[in-house]
Structures are given as C-alpha cells and as structure tokens.
Write a protein that holds these residues in place. Sequence first.
Motif, PDB file in Angstrom:
ATOM      1  N   LEU A  46      27.351 -33.401  73.644  1.00  0.00           N
ATOM      2  CA  LEU A  46      26.160 -33.144  72.528  1.00  0.00           C
ATOM      3  C   LEU A  46      26.926 -33.727  71.122  1.00  0.00           C
ATOM      4  O   LEU A  46      26.252 -34.134  70.341  1.00  0.00           O
ATOM      5  CB  LEU A  46      25.850 -31.866  72.494  1.00  0.00           C
ATOM      6  CG  LEU A  46      24.938 -31.595  73.575  1.00  0.00           C
ATOM      7  CD1 LEU A  46      24.382 -29.897  73.889  1.00  0.00           C
ATOM      8  CD2 LEU A  46      23.555 -32.324  73.874  1.00  0.00           C
ATOM      9  N   ARG A  47      28.312 -33.215  70.785  1.00  0.00           N
ATOM     10  CA  ARG A  47      28.771 -33.212  69.630  1.00  0.00           C
ATOM     11  C   ARG A  47      29.600 -34.816  69.467  1.00  0.00           C
ATOM     12  O   ARG A  47      30.241 -34.884  68.454  1.00  0.00           O
ATOM     13  CB  ARG A  47      29.783 -32.171  69.115  1.00  0.00           C
ATOM     14  CG  ARG A  47      29.703 -31.963  67.819  1.00  0.00           C
ATOM     15  CD  ARG A  47      30.423 -30.860  67.429  1.00  0.00           C
ATOM     16  NE  ARG A  47      31.699 -30.550  67.916  1.00  0.00           N
ATOM     17  CZ  ARG A  47      31.696 -29.608  69.156  1.00  0.00           C
ATOM     18  NH1 ARG A  47      30.695 -28.994  69.696  1.00  0.00           N
ATOM     19  NH2 ARG A  47      33.067 -29.756  69.785  1.00  0.00           N
ATOM     20  N   THR A 107      35.643 -32.141  64.443  1.00  0.00           N
ATOM     21  CA  THR A 107      34.394 -33.126  64.422  1.00  0.00           C
ATOM     22  C   THR A 107      34.177 -33.277  62.932  1.00  0.00           C
ATOM     23  O   THR A 107      33.934 -34.385  62.463  1.00  0.00           O
ATOM     24  CB  THR A 107      33.219 -32.655  65.043  1.00  0.00           C
ATOM     25  OG1 THR A 107      33.479 -32.530  66.242  1.00  0.00           O
ATOM     26  CG2 THR A 107      32.051 -33.503  64.722  1.00  0.00           C
ATOM     27  N   LEU A 108      34.305 -32.345  61.868  1.00  0.00           N
ATOM     28  CA  LEU A 108      33.912 -32.305  60.539  1.00  0.00           C
ATOM     29  C   LEU A 108      35.314 -32.907  59.924  1.00  0.00           C
ATOM     30  O   LEU A 108      35.027 -33.854  58.900  1.00  0.00           O
ATOM     31  CB  LEU A 108      33.549 -31.113  60.103  1.00  0.00           C
ATOM     32  CG  LEU A 108      32.406 -30.305  60.401  1.00  0.00           C
ATOM     33  CD1 LEU A 108      32.520 -28.960  59.874  1.00  0.00           C
ATOM     34  CD2 LEU A 108      31.050 -31.025  59.709  1.00  0.00           C
ATOM     35  N   LYS A 109      36.269 -32.708  60.103  1.00  0.00           N
ATOM     36  CA  LYS A 109      37.423 -33.226  59.501  1.00  0.00           C
ATOM     37  C   LYS A 109      38.024 -34.380  60.260  1.00  0.00           C
ATOM     38  O   LYS A 109      38.483 -35.521  59.395  1.00  0.00           O
ATOM     39  CB  LYS A 109      38.508 -32.031  59.559  1.00  0.00           C
ATOM     40  CG  LYS A 109      38.456 -30.987  58.653  1.00  0.00           C
ATOM     41  CD  LYS A 109      39.586 -29.898  58.244  1.00  0.00           C
ATOM     42  CE  LYS A 109      39.178 -28.959  57.365  1.00  0.00           C
ATOM     43  NZ  LYS A 109      40.391 -27.974  57.143  1.00  0.00           N
ATOM     44  N   GLY A 110      38.375 -34.465  61.387  1.00  0.00           N
ATOM     45  CA  GLY A 110      39.104 -35.615  62.226  1.00  0.00           C
ATOM     46  C   GLY A 110      37.923 -36.816  62.236  1.00  0.00           C
ATOM     47  O   GLY A 110      38.508 -37.817  62.301  1.00  0.00           O
ATOM     48  N   GLN A 111      36.551 -36.535  62.520  1.00  0.00           N
ATOM     49  CA  GLN A 111      35.746 -37.601  62.822  1.00  0.00           C
ATOM     50  C   GLN A 111      34.928 -38.037  61.536  1.00  0.00           C
ATOM     51  O   GLN A 111      34.398 -39.076  61.467  1.00  0.00           O
ATOM     52  CB  GLN A 111      34.634 -37.301  63.876  1.00  0.00           C
ATOM     53  CG  GLN A 111      35.712 -36.892  65.287  1.00  0.00           C
ATOM     54  CD  GLN A 111      34.720 -37.131  66.499  1.00  0.00           C
ATOM     55  OE1 GLN A 111      34.093 -37.780  66.828  1.00  0.00           O
ATOM     56  NE2 GLN A 111      34.848 -35.680  67.026  1.00  0.00           N
ATOM     57  N   THR A 145      25.125 -34.820  59.041  1.00  0.00           N
ATOM     58  CA  THR A 145      25.517 -35.922  60.037  1.00  0.00           C
ATOM     59  C   THR A 145      25.739 -35.222  61.405  1.00  0.00           C
ATOM     60  O   THR A 145      25.455 -35.711  62.661  1.00  0.00           O
ATOM     61  CB  THR A 145      26.679 -36.600  59.692  1.00  0.00           C
ATOM     62  OG1 THR A 145      26.196 -37.550  58.230  1.00  0.00           O
ATOM     63  CG2 THR A 145      26.869 -37.983  60.488  1.00  0.00           C
ATOM     64  N   MET A 146      26.538 -34.388  61.384  1.00  0.00           N
ATOM     65  CA  MET A 146      26.963 -33.703  62.599  1.00  0.00           C
ATOM     66  C   MET A 146      25.511 -33.364  63.487  1.00  0.00           C
ATOM     67  O   MET A 146      25.345 -33.249  64.463  1.00  0.00           O
ATOM     68  CB  MET A 146      27.909 -32.649  62.444  1.00  0.00           C
ATOM     69  CG  MET A 146      28.485 -31.928  63.751  1.00  0.00           C
ATOM     70  SD  MET A 146      29.709 -30.403  63.497  1.00  0.00           S
ATOM     71  CE  MET A 146      28.774 -29.192  62.685  1.00  0.00           C
ATOM     72  N   ALA A 147      24.730 -32.613  62.520  1.00  0.00           N
ATOM     73  CA  ALA A 147      23.550 -31.997  63.224  1.00  0.00           C
ATOM     74  C   ALA A 147      22.659 -33.096  63.609  1.00  0.00           C
ATOM     75  O   ALA A 147      22.127 -32.968  64.906  1.00  0.00           O
ATOM     76  CB  ALA A 147      22.632 -31.164  62.127  1.00  0.00           C
ATOM     77  N   ALA A 148      22.514 -34.122  63.225  1.00  0.00           N
ATOM     78  CA  ALA A 148      21.833 -35.547  63.508  1.00  0.00           C
ATOM     79  C   ALA A 148      22.417 -35.738  64.897  1.00  0.00           C
ATOM     80  O   ALA A 148      21.365 -36.232  65.631  1.00  0.00           O
ATOM     81  CB  ALA A 148      21.733 -36.647  62.454  1.00  0.00           C
TER      82      ALA A 148
END
Length: 297
Positions: free
Chosen positions: A289-290, A245-249, A273-276
């Motif tokens: 959720l993610r 999620t952090l690297k690919g998105q 951004t991921m937390a939001a």
Amino acid sequence: MTNDLGTLLTALYAKIDDELEVERWMGCPPQLSDAELVTLAVAQALLGFHSEARWLRYARKHLTAMFPYLPQQSGYNKRLKAALPLVKKAIRMLAVDTDFWFDNHWIVDSTPVECGCSRPTVKRSEMAGWAGYGYCASHSRFFWGLRLYLVCTPTGMPIVWALANPKLDEREVLQAMLDVEEDLVADRPGLLLIADKGFASKEFEIDLAMRGIDLLRPSFKREKKRKGESLLKSVRQLIESVNDTLKGQLDLEQHGGRTFEGVTVRVAQRVLTMAAAIWRNHKTGQPVLRSLTAFDR
C-alpha cells in the motif's frame, strides 16, 4: 510521466475538486485552480524535485497536457503557502475514504525535521522562536529544527500530525494533538495507541485512559513485561518504514523551507503525497500500500 502517475494525479484532482470546498475568488478566478495547485504539489513530491524553480521548468516541458497554465516560482510559492488549510483537509479526506480510517490501532512517533546545519544559519534564520535544538537518538546526533509528530494506522495512513519544537516533551505534544482531535478519539472506543519508551509516564497513561485509550509501549528493565509487548518488534519496523517513506522516498529532510509557513506546507505536501499513494494503491488493490514505485520515482 507514467500512466500510473497520470492516473493518480487525475483521480486526486477529481477528488479534491468534487469534495473539498475551495476558495471562491472575487472577480476572475486564477488560471491555476486550487485543486490543480494541490495536485501539482503532490506530483512535485512524487517526482523528487526539491527546487520549485526546477520543478516548474520540468512541468512546463512534460506536464502541460494536465496543467496548461503554470505560474512563476514566486507565485507558485505564495499560492502553495496559502493552500496549507486545503492540503490539511485533503489529507483527512483521503484517510476517511479508505477502510483504514476505522482502524482502532494507531501508531505514534516523532522524527526530526532539520532546518539548519550551521550556527550562522541558526542565528539569522526566520525560524527563530519556532525551531530549536533537539537530539535524534536513532542517529545519535543533535539537530536544529522541528519535530514531526505523526499518528497513523499500521498501513501508514496519516490520521493526525503536527510540528513542534524538539525541546517540548513528546507526551505534552501528543496530549495537545489529542485535545484538538477530541471528537475523533471519542468515536473510537477501545483505541490502542502504540508508542516507544519516550511516551512512558504514569500520568500520561492515566490521561490516555481517561480518553478511553490503551497505551502499548516497551517496558523498562525495572518493569514487568507489559501485555502485548511481544508484538512490538514488528510494529517498530512499521514505524521505521513509515519514516523511511517520508525521508528516503519523499525527501522530508530536503524540504528547503526557510520560514515556519514554508516548512509547514512542505511537510504537509509530503504527508499528503504519502496519503495519496496509500489511497490510490488501496483503491486499485495493490499488494504494497505504501509503495511509490508505480509512480516512477
């Protein structure tokens, strides 16, 4: 801009503006408030803009209804770096506002954050003294930069995170993170920390036990099978999906930072951004959720 993205940004702005103490300015306040600045940074990461100049051109064309005033690129960059403490507080605020905050199962992992690809870049980089050479086992390659250490829940909600030189021992970095968050750990009796083999050490496990933390990790060939090890395969997939999620998105590896402050705030921008996204998906009852699909990636 989709309705889902607009709803997320509106809810995030209201949350930050209502609950976080923002800086009080002497004289006339800035035309772009701190709450608007952080919300704008989240929108940049969600929409995948690596260049701040391109992002501001896009925002002037499409987001003027939400952000009537937008600074120039240099002003945006300076304001964003100065807002790092607020970004960190916002990450914690969103985590606390979900049921996941009370989860007593934590996952820890580290992933490379590359800051240079050539020897000349390494020699003249302002990251000298912070960054270093490290090895990425999952990609079988060396890199120059930092490592992002992320402690999160199984859903991916960030709890604690840090950037460190890749030459530092992973266990020492994690111990330092837990020292900083000593009260947070003390409030969670029976906490289970799930990690990979890189965190294996008798001394480390004794230290965790003294903090009231149980460690679940894969066993080595010379060891007996550890309790709960059969569950690790599915958990490992969770860890990899959080990194993806952090690297690919969210394009963590294309952060574009050239100084330690610049890299740190851009990493924090993506963690926020991921937390939001997790926070908003949780509040709206989304099944995944993610997922960032609803926000028009």
